[in-house]
Design an enzyme around this catalytic site. Structure first.
Site, PDB file in Angstrom:
ATOM      1  N   LYS A   1      -7.838   1.401  -3.055  1.00  0.00           N
ATOM      2  CA  LYS A   1      -7.479   0.958  -1.698  1.00  0.00           C
ATOM      3  C   LYS A   1      -7.649   2.084  -0.676  1.00  0.00           C
ATOM      4  O   LYS A   1      -8.255   1.897   0.373  1.00  0.00           O
ATOM      5  CB  LYS A   1      -6.027   0.465  -1.721  1.00  0.00           C
ATOM      6  CG  LYS A   1      -5.381   0.239  -0.384  1.00  0.00           C
ATOM      7  CD  LYS A   1      -5.721  -1.104   0.207  1.00  0.00           C
ATOM      8  CE  LYS A   1      -5.144  -1.249   1.605  1.00  0.00           C
ATOM      9  NZ  LYS A   1      -5.582  -2.457   2.256  1.00  0.00           N
TER      10      LYS A   1
ATOM     11  N   LYS B   1      -1.642   5.061   8.558  1.00  0.00           N
ATOM     12  CA  LYS B   1      -0.855   5.166   7.314  1.00  0.00           C
ATOM     13  C   LYS B   1      -1.796   5.331   6.113  1.00  0.00           C
ATOM     14  O   LYS B   1      -1.614   6.216   5.280  1.00  0.00           O
ATOM     15  CB  LYS B   1      -0.003   3.895   7.146  1.00  0.00           C
ATOM     16  CG  LYS B   1       0.673   3.795   5.787  1.00  0.00           C
ATOM     17  CD  LYS B   1       1.281   2.420   5.510  1.00  0.00           C
ATOM     18  CE  LYS B   1       1.620   2.283   4.028  1.00  0.00           C
ATOM     19  NZ  LYS B   1       2.196   1.008   3.660  1.00  0.00           N
TER      20      LYS B   1
ATOM     21  N   THR C   1       0.871  -1.175   0.000  1.00  0.00           N
ATOM     22  CA  THR C   1       0.000   0.000   0.000  1.00  0.00           C
ATOM     23  C   THR C   1       0.906   1.223   0.000  1.00  0.00           C
ATOM     24  O   THR C   1       1.660   1.426   0.950  1.00  0.00           O
ATOM     25  CB  THR C   1      -0.892   0.023   1.261  1.00  0.00           C
ATOM     26  OG1 THR C   1      -1.625  -1.196   1.310  1.00  0.00           O
ATOM     27  CG2 THR C   1      -1.857   1.195   1.209  1.00  0.00           C
TER      28      THR C   1
HETATM   29  P1  NAD Z   1       6.098  -5.878   7.192  1.00  0.00           P
HETATM   30  O1  NAD Z   1       6.802  -4.719   7.840  1.00  0.00           O
HETATM   31  O2  NAD Z   1       5.832  -7.095   7.997  1.00  0.00           O
HETATM   32  O3  NAD Z   1       6.927  -6.327   5.885  1.00  0.00           O
HETATM   33  C1  NAD Z   1       7.671  -5.482   5.062  1.00  0.00           C
HETATM   34  C2  NAD Z   1       8.977  -6.199   4.758  1.00  0.00           C
HETATM   35  O4  NAD Z   1       9.733  -5.432   3.818  1.00  0.00           O
HETATM   36  C3  NAD Z   1       9.864  -6.380   5.998  1.00  0.00           C
HETATM   37  O5  NAD Z   1      10.155  -7.754   6.177  1.00  0.00           O
HETATM   38  C4  NAD Z   1      11.118  -5.563   5.683  1.00  0.00           C
HETATM   39  O6  NAD Z   1      12.316  -6.144   6.187  1.00  0.00           O
HETATM   40  C5  NAD Z   1      11.100  -5.588   4.161  1.00  0.00           C
HETATM   41  N1  NAD Z   1      11.873  -4.500   3.542  1.00  0.00           N
HETATM   42  C6  NAD Z   1      11.938  -3.198   3.914  1.00  0.00           C
HETATM   43  N2  NAD Z   1      12.740  -2.517   3.072  1.00  0.00           N
HETATM   44  C7  NAD Z   1      13.197  -3.405   2.149  1.00  0.00           C
HETATM   45  C8  NAD Z   1      14.058  -3.312   1.025  1.00  0.00           C
HETATM   46  N3  NAD Z   1      14.620  -2.144   0.681  1.00  0.00           N
HETATM   47  N4  NAD Z   1      14.309  -4.440   0.314  1.00  0.00           N
HETATM   48  C9  NAD Z   1      13.749  -5.631   0.668  1.00  0.00           C
HETATM   49  N5  NAD Z   1      12.917  -5.782   1.724  1.00  0.00           N
HETATM   50  C10 NAD Z   1      12.644  -4.683   2.451  1.00  0.00           C
HETATM   51  O7  NAD Z   1       4.765  -5.260   6.603  1.00  0.00           O
HETATM   52  P2  NAD Z   1       3.479  -6.091   6.078  1.00  0.00           P
HETATM   53  O8  NAD Z   1       2.478  -6.149   7.160  1.00  0.00           O
HETATM   54  O9  NAD Z   1       3.941  -7.333   5.399  1.00  0.00           O
HETATM   55  O10 NAD Z   1       2.892  -5.049   5.005  1.00  0.00           O
HETATM   56  C11 NAD Z   1       3.459  -4.896   3.720  1.00  0.00           C
HETATM   57  C12 NAD Z   1       2.607  -3.947   2.919  1.00  0.00           C
HETATM   58  O11 NAD Z   1       1.273  -4.467   2.831  1.00  0.00           O
HETATM   59  C13 NAD Z   1       2.476  -2.545   3.513  1.00  0.00           C
HETATM   60  O12 NAD Z   1       2.504  -1.613   2.462  1.00  0.00           O
HETATM   61  C14 NAD Z   1       1.126  -2.578   4.213  1.00  0.00           C
HETATM   62  O13 NAD Z   1       0.531  -1.301   4.300  1.00  0.00           O
HETATM   63  C15 NAD Z   1       0.345  -3.495   3.296  1.00  0.00           C
HETATM   64  N6  NAD Z   1      -0.775  -4.196   3.931  1.00  0.00           N
HETATM   65  C16 NAD Z   1      -0.626  -4.794   5.147  1.00  0.00           C
HETATM   66  C17 NAD Z   1      -1.702  -5.451   5.732  1.00  0.00           C
HETATM   67  C18 NAD Z   1      -1.576  -6.127   7.070  1.00  0.00           C
HETATM   68  O14 NAD Z   1      -2.601  -6.499   7.639  1.00  0.00           O
HETATM   69  N7  NAD Z   1      -0.367  -6.348   7.577  1.00  0.00           N
HETATM   70  C19 NAD Z   1      -2.936  -5.495   5.060  1.00  0.00           C
HETATM   71  C20 NAD Z   1      -3.054  -4.903   3.808  1.00  0.00           C
HETATM   72  C21 NAD Z   1      -1.957  -4.252   3.254  1.00  0.00           C
END
Ligand code: NAD
Length: 290
Positions: A162, A237, A87
């Site tokens: 979204k 966010k 997102t």
């Molecule tokens: P998260 O923080 O668990 O995962 C993000 C991952 O990206 C981490 O493991 C981090 O180490 C990695 N990362 C950061 N910078 C990086 C880089 N430069 N190269 C490679 N890896 C890198 O977050 P999440 O909960 O998995 O969410 C991911 C996305 O999905 C976000 O944009 C969030 O808004 C969206 N989202 C999350 C949910 C939820 O319920 N968790 C629901 C819908 C959407």
């Protein structure tokens, strides 16, 4: 297909695992060095992208997406598709799509709804922006990771869908919580409140499917001490992204603005950080009008 997967966090990890389980050849990279069953770990983003038919990113925000795209796009083979499921802000989604197009790549922005449970269970909903050709290439992957993929139009439209959806969600959750707090003070039982509103014109997903009051309605994070679920800071966010987009588009969104301010206060000055976004009810319970 040969798939590169970058960002193996709470969402990306199980999504990548589901693609590998379905028989795709998945190379994964995460700066945190995460290992996922069935996914070949590589040392860099470009290493994950090399030779891939589709490169999927699942990252925290737009600036990280832009930085990753800068390194990954040059490593991708012509005709491959960059599929961002994070997102992020509409501008970053459109900028990355433009950059991919200039490199003869397909690009899709495909943020998800369904949370961690949906990622693990392969039941996410994807809201997708980008052209038909790229959508057709990614469709079999959407079918594995999710239950529904809605093609919303050109690049950036997935993110637009979204943030509009989540602006409605933030506003209806606050309205539901403040109504419960008012009902308490008026001496109405929680059960009566739920039974009436969930079957009357005040019904919504926030009330009917994700009731913020414990002990009534279907099981929700409220029944589990408000462990997220969908964390209040993630709602903040998304609300901020909606206001950033509204600002850029000169759209009047007073309810979205107010919801953003309330979640900012809840997360930054009160005790909302780390709680489910429905814990907003506790905030209203504690307060009077002053
Ligand atoms: P998260 O923080 O668990 O995962 C993000 C991952 O990206 C981490 O493991 C981090 O180490 C990695 N990362 C950061 N910078 C990086 C880089 N430069 N190269 C490679 N890896 C890198 O977050 P999440 O909960 O998995 O969410 C991911 C996305 O999905 C976000 O944009 C969030 O808004 C969206 N989202 C999350 C949910 C939820 O319920 N968790 C629901 C819908 C959407």
């Amino acid at each position: 297909m040969k798939i590169g997967f970058i960002g193996l966090g709470n969402m990306g990890g199980p999504m990548a695992a589901n693609l590998a389980k379905a028989g795709h050849e998945v190379s994964g990279f995460d700066v945190a060095g995460v290992e996922i069953d069935g996914v070949t770990s590589v040392e860099t983003g470009p290493a994950a992208a090399e030779g891939a038919d589709v490169v999927i990113t699942m990252l925290p925000n737009g600036s990280i997406l832009r930085a990753v795209a800068d390194t990954v796009i040059p490593a991708m083979k012509p005709g491959a598709v960059l599929l961002d499921c994070s997102t992020v802000d509409v501008d970053s989604a459109r900028a990355v799509a433009q950059q991919a197009k200039a490199a003869n790549l397909g690009a899709l922005d495909a943020p998800v709804s369904g949370g961690i449970g949906g990622a693990a269970g392969g039941t996410l909903t994807f809201m997708v922006g980008g052209n038909d050709e790229a959508f057709a290439i990614a469709k079999p992957l959407f079918d594995i990771m999710g239950q529904k993929a809605v093609h919303c139009g050109e690049a950036g439209n997935g993110q637009a869908a979204k943030i509009c959806n989540n602006m409605v969600l933030g506003v209806t959750m606050i309205a539901t919580c403040e109504a419960f707090a008012l009902a308490d003070k008026l001496g109405l039982s929680r059960e009566a409140m739920f039974d009436v509103v969930s079957t009357s014109s005040g019904y919504s997903w926030s009330m009917n499917a994700y009731c913020p009051a414990p002990g009534v309605g279907p099981t929700s994070p409220a029944d589990n001490g408000y462990l997220p679920g969908f964390a209040a800071e993630l709602m903040l966010k998304d609300l901020r992204l909606s206001q950033q987009a509204a600002e850029a588009a000169d759209a009047d969104t007073p309810m979205g603005e107010e919801a953003t301010a309330l979640y900012a206060r809840f997360v930054e000055d009160e005790d909302g950080l780390g709680q489910d976004f429905s814990a907003m009810l506790l905030r209203f319970e504690k307060r009077g009008r002053g």
